[in-house]
Design a protein around this motif. Structure first.
Motif, PDB file in Angstrom:
ATOM      1  N   LEU A  37       0.826  -1.204   0.000  1.00 15.51           N
ATOM      2  CA  LEU A  37       0.000   0.000   0.000  1.00 15.51           C
ATOM      3  C   LEU A  37       0.868   1.265   0.000  1.00 15.51           C
TER       4      LEU A  37
ATOM      5  N   PHE B 210       1.078  -0.847  -6.940  1.00 19.51           N
ATOM      6  CA  PHE B 210       0.294  -1.896  -6.282  1.00 19.51           C
ATOM      7  C   PHE B 210       0.477  -3.266  -6.922  1.00 19.51           C
TER       8      PHE B 210
ATOM      9  N   LEU C 147      -1.094  -6.951  -4.327  1.00 17.98           N
ATOM     10  CA  LEU C 147      -2.104  -6.164  -3.629  1.00 17.98           C
ATOM     11  C   LEU C 147      -3.171  -7.053  -3.006  1.00 17.98           C
TER      12      LEU C 147
END
Length: 151
Positions: free
Chosen positions: A89, A111, A120
């Motif tokens: 993140l 990501f 992710l």
């Protein structure tokens, strides 16, 4: 205390989770080694972060395999996967707002776009798996610890 028998991490979805972590561990390790050997001077931050992600994936893979056998490995899995989530993140966001910091992509850049966004999604599945498949030794340890109450 639960009467449900502890489920194994190495069957069904648990096996798939461990295999995907293992594949990402191999991919991130190979990628970071090549990047560091060939052109570390070009993007030291990005390539160091790729190496860090490789170590996190290796640790998470081992911890997921061993988590049902010992509560320490269960906790290591939690730490590794939580770190992975924060990393993907943070690096994903930084790579969008400050692309100048990443002249070369990392595993977690954008990501995990270079890995079809698996970096992710994977930590969410990993944490869900840990929540729903607590090993019996951790459940027993929690049951033995005194409850803290406040009045």
């Amino acid at each position: 205390m639960s009467t449900r028998a502890p489920s194994s991490r190495m069957t069904g979805i648990g096996r798939v989770l461990v295999v995907v972590y293992g594949i990402l561990a191999l991919g991130a390790t190979g990628r970071s080694l090549v990047q560091i050997i060939e052109r570390f001077h070009h993007a030291p931050l990005a390539f160091t972060l790729s190496a860090v992600s490789a170590v996190v994936y290796i640790l998470a893979t081992i911890a997921l395999v061993l988590a049902s056998r010992h509560p320490l490995w269960y906790r290591v899995a939690w730490v590794a996967i939580s770190f992975e989530l924060v990393g993907v993140l943070a690096i994903g966001t930084l790579s969008l707002v400050r692309p100048d910091l990443f002249p070369e992509p990392t595993v977690w850049s954008f990501f995990g776009i270079g890995y079809v966004f698996i970096p992710l999604v994977l930590p969410f599945f990993g944490l869900w798996w840990l929540i729903t498949h607590r090993p019996a030794v951790v459940q027993a340890a929690d049951a033995d610890s005194p409850a803290v109450t406040t009045r």
